[in-house]
Design an enzyme around this catalytic site. Structure first.
Site, PDB file in Angstrom:
ATOM      1  N   TYR A   9     -13.130   6.817   2.453  1.00 10.48           N
ATOM      2  CA  TYR A   9     -12.736   5.652   1.641  1.00 10.48           C
ATOM      3  C   TYR A   9     -11.459   5.984   0.915  1.00 10.48           C
ATOM      4  CZ  TYR A   9     -15.722   1.616   1.773  1.00 10.48           C
ATOM      5  OH  TYR A   9     -16.312   0.447   2.153  1.00 10.48           O
ATOM      6  N   GLU A  41      -9.344   3.358  -0.852  1.00 10.00           N
ATOM      7  CA  GLU A  41      -8.754   2.145  -1.444  1.00 10.00           C
ATOM      8  C   GLU A  41      -7.614   2.544  -2.362  1.00 10.00           C
ATOM      9  OE1 GLU A  41     -11.836  -0.288  -3.153  1.00 10.00           O
ATOM     10  OE2 GLU A  41     -12.820  -0.476  -1.214  1.00 10.00           O
ATOM     11  N   ASP A  71       6.823 -12.886  12.835  1.00  9.63           N
ATOM     12  CA  ASP A  71       5.646 -12.203  13.363  1.00  9.63           C
ATOM     13  C   ASP A  71       6.062 -11.630  14.718  1.00  9.63           C
ATOM     14  OD1 ASP A  71       3.307 -11.520  14.635  1.00  9.63           O
ATOM     15  OD2 ASP A  71       2.181 -13.273  13.960  1.00  9.63           O
ATOM     16  N   THR A  97       1.392  -6.528  15.026  1.00 13.80           N
ATOM     17  CA  THR A  97       0.244  -5.711  15.384  1.00 13.80           C
ATOM     18  C   THR A  97       0.806  -4.404  15.931  1.00 13.80           C
ATOM     19  OG1 THR A  97       0.202  -6.749  17.560  1.00 13.80           O
ATOM     20  CG2 THR A  97      -1.342  -7.608  15.916  1.00 13.80           C
ATOM     21  N   LYS A 156       0.156  -3.941  20.908  1.00  9.05           N
ATOM     22  CA  LYS A 156       0.676  -4.688  22.067  1.00  9.05           C
ATOM     23  C   LYS A 156       1.801  -3.860  22.701  1.00  9.05           C
ATOM     24  CE  LYS A 156      -0.802  -9.211  20.349  1.00  9.05           C
ATOM     25  NZ  LYS A 156      -1.069  -9.153  18.907  1.00  9.05           N
ATOM     26  N   ARG A 190      -5.415  -0.614  17.867  1.00  7.60           N
ATOM     27  CA  ARG A 190      -5.523  -1.991  17.375  1.00  7.60           C
ATOM     28  C   ARG A 190      -5.310  -1.969  15.871  1.00  7.60           C
ATOM     29  NH1 ARG A 190      -7.197  -5.050  21.331  1.00  7.60           N
ATOM     30  NH2 ARG A 190      -6.954  -6.865  20.034  1.00  7.60           N
TER      31      ARG A 190
HETATM   32  N1  DSN Z   1      -4.559 -12.980  20.723  1.00 10.76           N
HETATM   33  C1  DSN Z   1      -3.249 -12.411  20.859  1.00 10.76           C
HETATM   34  C2  DSN Z   1      -2.615 -12.785  22.155  1.00 10.76           C
HETATM   35  O1  DSN Z   1      -3.264 -12.634  23.174  1.00 10.76           O
HETATM   36  O2  DSN Z   1      -1.467 -13.180  22.193  1.00 10.76           O
HETATM   37  C3  DSN Z   1      -2.375 -12.760  19.729  1.00 10.76           C
HETATM   38  O3  DSN Z   1      -3.040 -12.473  18.547  1.00 10.76           O
END
Ligand code: DSN
Length: 416
Positions: free
Chosen positions: A54, A56, A200, A226, A229, A235
């Site tokens: 933890y 925080e 984003d 994120t 990707k 993730r």
């Molecule tokens: N769900 C993702 C996508 O496949 O583009 C974006 O958050």
């Protein structure tokens, strides 16, 4: 599979799920634009005792004792993200992209404020103001779409909408827009109407890191992403912002919208960010785009309609309307021949999101696997055979055989 001995002893059912998933990944062609295969180092970091802690708060200012080592992990992740993207301030704690976006709104906006993002059905993201998401409930959301003719963003059209709705924040980025974005043009629109700009970059963060996509950081107050990707990490989510928002942004993440950070994931983010700073990652990013363009071109040569005529990024969108097919049908047919992709609305689609008129393809995962332009042409051939022979068991069986041959040449996680 190594590392599963203990799971297999304690919970054979879950051990089997992991084995099955690894098998699925190995034997199918992964074309989901938002997925990737992180390195063994990233996977290992995510599976460590750091998950126990933890923490925080922030490095040096925690609400728990014993944070001396997780502090180092978070400091490394922050320093690496700042260096990689040239950001003034970074928060690496968001659990996912949706949390990164929510915390950014919580930092920058008041409930009822007007936001302007890309329409989800035209390529935007759920968290950019759609009514089903908290962003569409808390804020007065307005939308722009790509131009109907070119299917690309038209910055004059966006400016005209912004002049009417006077947003407090303009949001750029999305999940199925295949083209580069002119962030300087959006900055100019934001300045004209007195708005903040949030980008984003979840989909194309790895391309920004590899310098094959325009860089939003110099133009936007906030950049969210994120990490799993094109960036090829675990993730998770992350926010970059200007120094003047640093304190408020950190407060908006914790305690504003999250509790304890996931320290094992933050350590894995640090590893991925280190990997992304290396020259071989820039070459990887270049190859993603070369592959995406090769795939788009080969599909077009086989008579499929590519939204906007092509791609500048890792993804492309096929419009199935000329073939009289839906995205749902094609997703299922491709799955049947071991090609994984997803149905997706095309701009100005008249079909609902559960059906759609399009299918989205992305090249980050196949590029990680080592495939290049030649394999993209083979994949295009297979996709074209499927969509032109829907329901033919003979053709499906032949395509399945060719998929098996293709993936056999590109071992995935061979040491697992
Ligand atoms: N769900 C993702 C996508 O496949 O583009 C974006 O958050």
């Amino acid at each position: 599979m190594s590392g599963l001995d203990e799971i297999a002893k304690v919970d054979p059912e879950i051990a089997q799920v992991v084995r099955d998933e690894l098998n699925r990944l190995r034997h199918k062609i992964e074309l989901i634009a938002s997925e990737n295969f992180p390195s063994r180092a990233v996977l290992e970091a995510a599976g460590t005792v750091l998950t126990n802690k933890y923490a925080e708060g922030y490095p040096g200012h925690r609400w728990y004792g014993g944070c001396e080592y997780v502090d180092v992990a978070e400091e490394l992740a922050i320093a690496r993200a700042k260096a990689l993207f040239g950001a003034e301030h970074t928060n690496v704690q968001p659990h996912a992209g949706a949390q990164a976006n929510l915390a950014t709104y919580f930092c920058a906006l008041e409930p009822g404020d007007t936001i302007l993002g890309m329409d989800k059905s035209a390529g935007g993201h759920l968290t950019h103001g759609t009514p089903a998401n908290i962003s569409g409930v808390l804020y007065d959301a307005h939308f722009y779409c790509p131009n109907r003719e070119t299917e690309m963003l038209d910055y004059e059209e966006i400016a005209a909408i912004a002049r009417k709705c006077r947003p407090r924040m303009i949001i750029a980025g999305g999940s199925s827009y295949p083209r580069d974005i002119d962030f300087a043009a959006l900055r100019a629109v934001a300045d004209e109407v007195g708005a903040m700009l949030m980008v984003d970059m979840a989909h194309f963060a790895g391309l920004v890191a590899g310098k094959v996509h325009s860089d939003p950081v110099p133009h936007a107050e906030f950049v969210t992403t994120t990490t799993h990707k094109t960036l090829r990490g675990p993730r998770g989510g992350m926010i970059l912002c200007r120094e003047r928002f640093a304190r408020e942004l950190d407060h908006a993440v914790f305690p504003g919208t999250q509790g304890g950070p996931l320290m094992h994931i933050i350590a894995a983010k640090a590893v991925a960010l280190l990997e992304a700073s290396r020259p071989e990652f820039a070459e990887y990013a270049r190859q993603i785009v070369r592959n995406s363009r090769a795939l788009a071109e080969a599909l077009r040569d086989r008579g499929l309609r590519i939204v906007s005529g092509g791609t500048d990024t890792h993804l492309l969108l096929v419009d199935l309307r000329p073939l009289g097919l839906t995205g749902d049908e094609v997703e299922k047919a491709l799955d049947d021949v071991k090609i994984t992709a997803n149905k997706n609305n095309v701009p100005f689609d008249d079909k609902p999101p559960a059906v759609t008129s399009g299918v989205r393809f992305g090249t980050p995962a196949v590029t990680t696997r080592g495939m290049r332009e030649e394999e993209m042409v083979e994949i295009a051939d297979l996709v074209a055979l499927v969509v032109r022979n829907m329901g033919s068991p003979d053709v499906m069986s032949r395509v399945r055989g060719r998929v098996e041959e293709l993936v056999a040449g590109f071992p995935l996680y061979p040491e697992l």
